[in-house]
Write a protein that holds these residues in place. Structure first.
Motif, PDB file in Angstrom:
ATOM      1  N   THR A   1      -8.176 -36.603 -14.430  1.00  0.00           N
ATOM      2  CA  THR A   1      -9.387 -36.119 -15.078  1.00  0.00           C
ATOM      3  C   THR A   1      -9.032 -35.481 -16.403  1.00  0.00           C
ATOM      4  N   PRO A   2      -9.710 -35.831 -17.494  1.00  0.00           N
ATOM      5  CA  PRO A   2      -9.422 -35.183 -18.779  1.00  0.00           C
ATOM      6  C   PRO A   2      -9.627 -33.668 -18.690  1.00  0.00           C
ATOM      7  N   ALA A   3      -8.703 -32.924 -19.261  1.00  0.00           N
ATOM      8  CA  ALA A   3      -8.781 -31.463 -19.241  1.00  0.00           C
ATOM      9  C   ALA A   3      -9.123 -30.903 -20.623  1.00  0.00           C
ATOM     10  N   THR A   4      -8.497 -31.440 -21.662  1.00  0.00           N
ATOM     11  CA  THR A   4      -8.776 -30.997 -23.027  1.00  0.00           C
ATOM     12  C   THR A   4      -8.851 -32.214 -23.934  1.00  0.00           C
ATOM     13  N   PHE A   5      -9.508 -32.022 -25.056  1.00  0.00           N
ATOM     14  CA  PHE A   5      -9.699 -33.110 -26.009  1.00  0.00           C
ATOM     15  C   PHE A   5      -9.219 -32.676 -27.386  1.00  0.00           C
ATOM     16  N   ASP A   6      -8.770 -33.639 -28.180  1.00  0.00           N
ATOM     17  CA  ASP A   6      -8.337 -33.341 -29.533  1.00  0.00           C
ATOM     18  C   ASP A   6      -9.530 -33.444 -30.493  1.00  0.00           C
TER      19      ASP A   6
ATOM     20  N   GLN B   1       0.295 -32.918 -20.252  1.00  0.00           N
ATOM     21  CA  GLN B   1       0.109 -33.532 -21.559  1.00  0.00           C
ATOM     22  C   GLN B   1       0.476 -35.001 -21.420  1.00  0.00           C
ATOM     23  N   ILE B   2      -0.262 -35.879 -22.072  1.00  0.00           N
ATOM     24  CA  ILE B   2       0.111 -37.293 -22.005  1.00  0.00           C
ATOM     25  C   ILE B   2       0.546 -37.774 -23.369  1.00  0.00           C
TER      26      ILE B   2
ATOM     27  N   SER C   1      -4.382 -44.798 -21.617  1.00  0.00           N
ATOM     28  CA  SER C   1      -4.499 -44.957 -20.171  1.00  0.00           C
ATOM     29  C   SER C   1      -5.822 -44.420 -19.645  1.00  0.00           C
ATOM     30  N   GLY C   2      -6.531 -43.651 -20.457  1.00  0.00           N
ATOM     31  CA  GLY C   2      -7.846 -43.143 -20.041  1.00  0.00           C
ATOM     32  C   GLY C   2      -7.771 -42.437 -18.712  1.00  0.00           C
ATOM     33  N   THR C   3      -8.684 -42.756 -17.816  1.00  0.00           N
ATOM     34  CA  THR C   3      -8.655 -42.140 -16.491  1.00  0.00           C
ATOM     35  C   THR C   3      -8.163 -43.116 -15.434  1.00  0.00           C
ATOM     36  N   ASP C   4      -7.552 -44.225 -15.833  1.00  0.00           N
ATOM     37  CA  ASP C   4      -6.984 -45.187 -14.902  1.00  0.00           C
ATOM     38  C   ASP C   4      -5.665 -44.629 -14.376  1.00  0.00           C
TER      39      ASP C   4
END
Length: 175
Positions: free
Chosen positions: A90-95, A135-136, A141-144
């Protein structure tokens, strides 16, 4: 007044608090010396995550220094069995470009620790959930979750180490 304050301070400092560092104790019977950790089952679409997590749990148990760890569940005093039931990303933070830059990774597993000599379950959690933030390097890869774990081997290794530390502490300390 100074004397009373000094005496109170000395009394406070000399009294023990009763707490000990977590992660070093054990509530296991003395006869448990050999623990089997067979390969965990994997009910997720993520290839090889079962092997990585199983190996990390074995390493964590060996690191405790008190137990011999075997990769099978026979001929041992106790056995750890687990099924990894889900993994989610699940995304946690966005740039600034609204691209996810950090993700929450959640792993859910059913874990059981059994004393084979007495036939009793020492500790179990049918829905142990562990979540951490990573951190990725590649936002593609999105949420896959399968794409993420295929690319982010460092995140998988950290997740496995953190999960193993949590599980082994819970098992040995019976929390």
């Amino acid at each position: 007044m100074k004397r009373v304050t000094s005496m109170m301070l000395i009394a406070l400092m000399s009294s023990g608090c009763g707490y000990a560092l977590a992660g070093r104790g054990t509530s296991l019977p003395d006869y448990i010396r050999v623990i089997g950790v067979p390969l965990f089952k994997n009910s997720t679409p993520v290839f090889d995550v079962d092997r990585v997590i199983t190996e990390r749990v074995r390493t964590e148990l060996i690191g405790r220094g008190k137990y011999e760890v075997k990769p099978e569940g026979v001929g041992v005093d106790a056995v750890v069995e687990a099924t990894i039931t889900s993994l989610s990303l699940t995304p946690a933070t966005f740039d600034a470009n609204r691209q996810a830059s950090r993700y929450y990774i959640t792993i859910t597993a059913s874990v059981s620790f059994k004393d084979l000599k007495s036939g009793k379950e020492i500790w179990a959690n049918p829905s142990l959930s562990f979540r951490d933030e990573y951190q990725i390097n590649n936002a593609a890869s999105g949420t896959d979750v399968t794409a993420f774990f295929g690319q982010e081997t460092n995140a998988v290794a950290r997740l496995a180490a953190d999960f193993a530390r949590t599980v082994v502490s819970a098992m040995l300390e019976a929390f």
